[in-house]
Write a protein that holds these residues in place. Structure first.
Motif, PDB file in Angstrom:
ATOM      1  N   GLY A  36       0.821  -1.193   0.000  1.00  0.00           N
ATOM      2  CA  GLY A  36       0.000   0.000   0.000  1.00  0.00           C
ATOM      3  C   GLY A  36       0.860   1.251   0.000  1.00  0.00           C
ATOM      4  O   GLY A  36       1.989   1.251   0.504  1.00  0.00           O
ATOM      5  N   GLU A  37       0.315   2.304  -0.538  1.00  0.00           N
ATOM      6  CA  GLU A  37       1.041   3.568  -0.647  1.00  0.00           C
ATOM      7  C   GLU A  37       1.441   4.134   0.715  1.00  0.00           C
ATOM      8  O   GLU A  37       2.474   4.785   0.847  1.00  0.00           O
ATOM      9  N   THR A  38       0.664   3.877   1.746  1.00  0.00           N
ATOM     10  CA  THR A  38       0.960   4.441   3.063  1.00  0.00           C
ATOM     11  C   THR A  38       1.838   3.527   3.923  1.00  0.00           C
ATOM     12  O   THR A  38       2.179   3.901   5.050  1.00  0.00           O
ATOM     13  N   ASP A  39       2.208   2.358   3.422  1.00  0.00           N
ATOM     14  CA  ASP A  39       3.092   1.470   4.190  1.00  0.00           C
ATOM     15  C   ASP A  39       4.433   2.159   4.397  1.00  0.00           C
ATOM     16  O   ASP A  39       4.971   2.795   3.475  1.00  0.00           O
ATOM     17  N   ARG A  79     -10.740  -4.591   1.139  1.00  0.00           N
ATOM     18  CA  ARG A  79     -11.189  -3.200   1.096  1.00  0.00           C
ATOM     19  C   ARG A  79     -10.670  -2.574  -0.210  1.00  0.00           C
ATOM     20  O   ARG A  79      -9.475  -2.609  -0.497  1.00  0.00           O
ATOM     21  N   VAL A  80     -11.580  -2.019  -1.031  1.00  0.00           N
ATOM     22  CA  VAL A  80     -11.199  -1.437  -2.313  1.00  0.00           C
ATOM     23  C   VAL A  80     -10.588  -0.058  -2.086  1.00  0.00           C
ATOM     24  O   VAL A  80     -11.141   0.773  -1.368  1.00  0.00           O
ATOM     25  N   HIS A  81      -9.452   0.164  -2.708  1.00  0.00           N
ATOM     26  CA  HIS A  81      -8.761   1.453  -2.683  1.00  0.00           C
ATOM     27  C   HIS A  81      -8.832   1.992  -4.104  1.00  0.00           C
ATOM     28  O   HIS A  81      -8.439   1.310  -5.039  1.00  0.00           O
ATOM     29  N   ALA A  82      -9.312   3.220  -4.265  1.00  0.00           N
ATOM     30  CA  ALA A  82      -9.487   3.765  -5.608  1.00  0.00           C
ATOM     31  C   ALA A  82      -9.140   5.239  -5.647  1.00  0.00           C
ATOM     32  O   ALA A  82      -9.296   5.948  -4.655  1.00  0.00           O
ATOM     33  N   ALA A  83      -8.684   5.695  -6.800  1.00  0.00           N
ATOM     34  CA  ALA A  83      -8.398   7.107  -7.028  1.00  0.00           C
ATOM     35  C   ALA A  83      -9.530   7.688  -7.862  1.00  0.00           C
ATOM     36  O   ALA A  83      -9.466   7.735  -9.079  1.00  0.00           O
ATOM     37  N   ARG A  84     -10.593   8.089  -7.199  1.00  0.00           N
ATOM     38  CA  ARG A  84     -11.735   8.710  -7.860  1.00  0.00           C
ATOM     39  C   ARG A  84     -11.914  10.098  -7.260  1.00  0.00           C
ATOM     40  O   ARG A  84     -11.632  10.321  -6.092  1.00  0.00           O
ATOM     41  N   VAL A  85     -12.435  11.007  -8.045  1.00  0.00           N
ATOM     42  CA  VAL A  85     -12.569  12.392  -7.608  1.00  0.00           C
ATOM     43  C   VAL A  85     -13.388  12.506  -6.329  1.00  0.00           C
ATOM     44  O   VAL A  85     -13.011  13.207  -5.399  1.00  0.00           O
ATOM     45  N   LEU A  86     -14.495  11.792  -6.229  1.00  0.00           N
ATOM     46  CA  LEU A  86     -15.372  11.948  -5.080  1.00  0.00           C
ATOM     47  C   LEU A  86     -14.987  11.077  -3.890  1.00  0.00           C
ATOM     48  O   LEU A  86     -15.471  11.288  -2.788  1.00  0.00           O
ATOM     49  N   GLU A  87     -14.144  10.088  -4.089  1.00  0.00           N
ATOM     50  CA  GLU A  87     -13.741   9.230  -2.968  1.00  0.00           C
ATOM     51  C   GLU A  87     -12.252   8.894  -3.067  1.00  0.00           C
ATOM     52  O   GLU A  87     -11.866   7.790  -3.360  1.00  0.00           O
ATOM     53  N   LEU A  88     -11.437   9.905  -2.842  1.00  0.00           N
ATOM     54  CA  LEU A  88      -9.994   9.719  -2.937  1.00  0.00           C
ATOM     55  C   LEU A  88      -9.485   8.840  -1.797  1.00  0.00           C
ATOM     56  O   LEU A  88      -9.729   9.114  -0.629  1.00  0.00           O
ATOM     57  N   SER A  89      -8.773   7.813  -2.147  1.00  0.00           N
ATOM     58  CA  SER A  89      -8.171   6.933  -1.156  1.00  0.00           C
ATOM     59  C   SER A  89      -6.791   7.464  -0.808  1.00  0.00           C
ATOM     60  O   SER A  89      -6.056   7.931  -1.680  1.00  0.00           O
ATOM     61  N   ALA A  90      -6.445   7.372   0.444  1.00  0.00           N
ATOM     62  CA  ALA A  90      -5.119   7.800   0.882  1.00  0.00           C
ATOM     63  C   ALA A  90      -4.145   6.634   0.844  1.00  0.00           C
ATOM     64  O   ALA A  90      -2.985   6.786   1.189  1.00  0.00           O
ATOM     65  N   GLY A 111      -0.968   2.314  -8.410  1.00  0.00           N
ATOM     66  CA  GLY A 111      -2.227   1.852  -8.970  1.00  0.00           C
ATOM     67  C   GLY A 111      -3.331   2.883  -8.822  1.00  0.00           C
ATOM     68  O   GLY A 111      -3.275   3.758  -7.955  1.00  0.00           O
ATOM     69  N   ILE A 112      -4.342   2.754  -9.655  1.00  0.00           N
ATOM     70  CA  ILE A 112      -5.499   3.644  -9.540  1.00  0.00           C
ATOM     71  C   ILE A 112      -6.657   2.972  -8.810  1.00  0.00           C
ATOM     72  O   ILE A 112      -7.571   3.643  -8.342  1.00  0.00           O
ATOM     73  N   GLU A 113      -6.588   1.641  -8.697  1.00  0.00           N
ATOM     74  CA  GLU A 113      -7.618   0.936  -7.950  1.00  0.00           C
ATOM     75  C   GLU A 113      -7.136  -0.480  -7.666  1.00  0.00           C
ATOM     76  O   GLU A 113      -6.376  -1.059  -8.426  1.00  0.00           O
ATOM     77  N   GLY A 114      -7.578  -1.027  -6.540  1.00  0.00           N
ATOM     78  CA  GLY A 114      -7.237  -2.395  -6.208  1.00  0.00           C
ATOM     79  C   GLY A 114      -7.693  -2.745  -4.809  1.00  0.00           C
ATOM     80  O   GLY A 114      -8.220  -1.903  -4.079  1.00  0.00           O
ATOM     81  N   TYR A 115      -7.519  -4.003  -4.438  1.00  0.00           N
ATOM     82  CA  TYR A 115      -7.782  -4.445  -3.067  1.00  0.00           C
ATOM     83  C   TYR A 115      -6.836  -5.566  -2.742  1.00  0.00           C
ATOM     84  O   TYR A 115      -6.260  -6.207  -3.612  1.00  0.00           O
ATOM     85  N   GLY A 116      -6.640  -5.765  -1.454  1.00  0.00           N
ATOM     86  CA  GLY A 116      -5.698  -6.775  -1.002  1.00  0.00           C
ATOM     87  C   GLY A 116      -6.362  -7.782  -0.092  1.00  0.00           C
ATOM     88  O   GLY A 116      -7.557  -8.072  -0.215  1.00  0.00           O
ATOM     89  N   ALA A 117      -5.603  -8.283   0.863  1.00  0.00           N
ATOM     90  CA  ALA A 117      -6.040  -9.365   1.739  1.00  0.00           C
ATOM     91  C   ALA A 117      -7.290  -9.015   2.541  1.00  0.00           C
ATOM     92  O   ALA A 117      -8.110  -9.876   2.825  1.00  0.00           O
ATOM     93  N   ASN A 118      -7.465  -7.739   2.884  1.00  0.00           N
ATOM     94  CA  ASN A 118      -8.632  -7.357   3.693  1.00  0.00           C
ATOM     95  C   ASN A 118      -9.871  -7.065   2.844  1.00  0.00           C
ATOM     96  O   ASN A 118     -10.915  -6.726   3.382  1.00  0.00           O
TER      97      ASN A 118
END
Length: 113
Positions: free
Chosen positions: A15-18, A55-66, A46-53
């Protein structure tokens, strides 16, 4: 000059925050690869994805993931990657490492001395 040889691709999914010792983990992996003299490393964000947990992480204008997905990819000879694997055992808390045998074709300028 053309060089063709067997090699191994090491791909790290994190993950980007690791973090590792106060810096982004992807950056620490690149620095360690450089310190070990590996052929090179590339980081993809990446612009979107999920891992072991799941939880979807996505780079969208209205729901920016950190915490977007990050991939670090390194290709080198099998024996040269071993020290980096030892570092990853210590540094990666949550993620995935994939090792694949590959055939490389590298092009280098002729270097005259």
């Amino acid at each position: 000059m053309r060089i063709q040889a067997p090699a191994r691709r090491l791909t790290v999914y994190i993950g980007e925050t690791d973090r590792w010792q106060g810096q982004p983990l992807y950056h620490a992996i690149v620095l360690k690869a450089r310190e070990l003299g590996l052929a090179g490393a590339t980081v993809y964000r990446g612009i979107e994805g999920y891992g072991a947990n799941s939880r979807v992480h996505a780079a969208r204008v209205l729901e920016l993931s950190a915490d977007l997905p990050v991939i670090v990819e390194i290709v080198d000879h099998v024996d040269r990657l071993q020290p980096l694997l030892a570092f990853l055992d210590e540094a990666v808390q949550e993620g995935l490492v994939v090792l694949e045998d590959v055939e490389i074709v590298a092009y280098r300028k002729n270097r005259q001395r």
